[in-house]
Design a protein around this motif. Structure first.
Motif, PDB file in Angstrom:
ATOM      1  N   TYR A 159       0.572   7.992  15.577  1.00  0.00           N
ATOM      2  CA  TYR A 159       0.428   8.435  14.194  1.00  0.00           C
ATOM      3  C   TYR A 159       1.341   9.620  13.934  1.00  0.00           C
ATOM      4  O   TYR A 159       1.574  10.444  14.825  1.00  0.00           O
ATOM      5  N   MET A 217       0.971   6.552   4.293  1.00  0.00           N
ATOM      6  CA  MET A 217       2.242   6.893   3.650  1.00  0.00           C
ATOM      7  C   MET A 217       2.179   6.654   2.146  1.00  0.00           C
ATOM      8  O   MET A 217       2.675   7.457   1.359  1.00  0.00           O
ATOM      9  N   ALA A 218       1.557   5.557   1.744  1.00  0.00           N
ATOM     10  CA  ALA A 218       1.442   5.249   0.313  1.00  0.00           C
ATOM     11  C   ALA A 218       0.599   6.287  -0.420  1.00  0.00           C
ATOM     12  O   ALA A 218       0.852   6.593  -1.585  1.00  0.00           O
ATOM     13  N   ALA A 263      -2.679   9.537   8.692  1.00  0.00           N
ATOM     14  CA  ALA A 263      -3.366   8.327   9.141  1.00  0.00           C
ATOM     15  C   ALA A 263      -4.782   8.655   9.592  1.00  0.00           C
ATOM     16  O   ALA A 263      -5.712   7.874   9.367  1.00  0.00           O
ATOM     17  N   TRP A 290      -6.260  -2.600   0.539  1.00  0.00           N
ATOM     18  CA  TRP A 290      -5.252  -2.768   1.581  1.00  0.00           C
ATOM     19  C   TRP A 290      -5.802  -2.729   3.001  1.00  0.00           C
ATOM     20  O   TRP A 290      -5.123  -3.144   3.925  1.00  0.00           O
ATOM     21  N   GLU A 313      -1.241   3.405   9.023  1.00  0.00           N
ATOM     22  CA  GLU A 313      -0.071   4.256   8.812  1.00  0.00           C
ATOM     23  C   GLU A 313       0.615   3.960   7.484  1.00  0.00           C
ATOM     24  O   GLU A 313       1.089   4.867   6.802  1.00  0.00           O
ATOM     25  N   ASP A 314       0.660   2.684   7.100  1.00  0.00           N
ATOM     26  CA  ASP A 314       1.281   2.298   5.835  1.00  0.00           C
ATOM     27  C   ASP A 314       0.448   2.783   4.645  1.00  0.00           C
ATOM     28  O   ASP A 314       0.997   3.258   3.649  1.00  0.00           O
ATOM     29  N   ILE A 315      -0.851   2.653   4.763  1.00  0.00           N
ATOM     30  CA  ILE A 315      -1.742   3.140   3.700  1.00  0.00           C
ATOM     31  C   ILE A 315      -1.596   4.650   3.566  1.00  0.00           C
ATOM     32  O   ILE A 315      -1.504   5.175   2.455  1.00  0.00           O
ATOM     33  N   ARG A 334      -3.219  -4.228   5.788  1.00  0.00           N
ATOM     34  CA  ARG A 334      -2.123  -3.286   6.044  1.00  0.00           C
ATOM     35  C   ARG A 334      -2.494  -2.341   7.172  1.00  0.00           C
ATOM     36  O   ARG A 334      -3.663  -2.082   7.436  1.00  0.00           O
ATOM     37  N   ARG A 335      -1.480  -1.779   7.799  1.00  0.00           N
ATOM     38  CA  ARG A 335      -1.710  -0.792   8.861  1.00  0.00           C
ATOM     39  C   ARG A 335      -2.163   0.532   8.240  1.00  0.00           C
ATOM     40  O   ARG A 335      -1.747   0.884   7.140  1.00  0.00           O
TER      41      ARG A 335
END
Length: 71
Positions: free
Chosen positions: A12, A49-50, A55, A38, A45-47, A42-43
């Motif tokens: 992370y 960042m969004a 994380a 999501w 980490e992606d959530i 979704r990962r």
């Protein structure tokens, strides 16, 4: 040094004020909706960042929502 992107041993991203701009702020209803929408596809980490959050914070919020049966 604050602009460097560093990772924890778990992969992370470590807190970085330039990318985690919502760190420490209350969760908005729209952010919780995105997390719920999501989370299963979704990962974390992606959530994160969004949402501009770490994380770990996203994982903790997901845990809280699961605990009350809301995820």
């Amino acid at each position: 040094m604050s602009g460097d992107i560093l990772k924890h041993s778990n992969g992370y991203l470590k807190y970085n004020e330039s990318i985690h701009d919502n760190h420490g702020k209350p969760w908005l209803t729209s952010e919780i909706k995105l997390l719920k929408d999501w989370y299963k596809t979704r990962r974390v980490e992606d959530i994160a960042m969004a949402l501009g959050r770490t994380a770990k914070t996203v994982a903790n919020k997901a845990y809280q929502l699961r605990k009350v049966g809301d995820l």
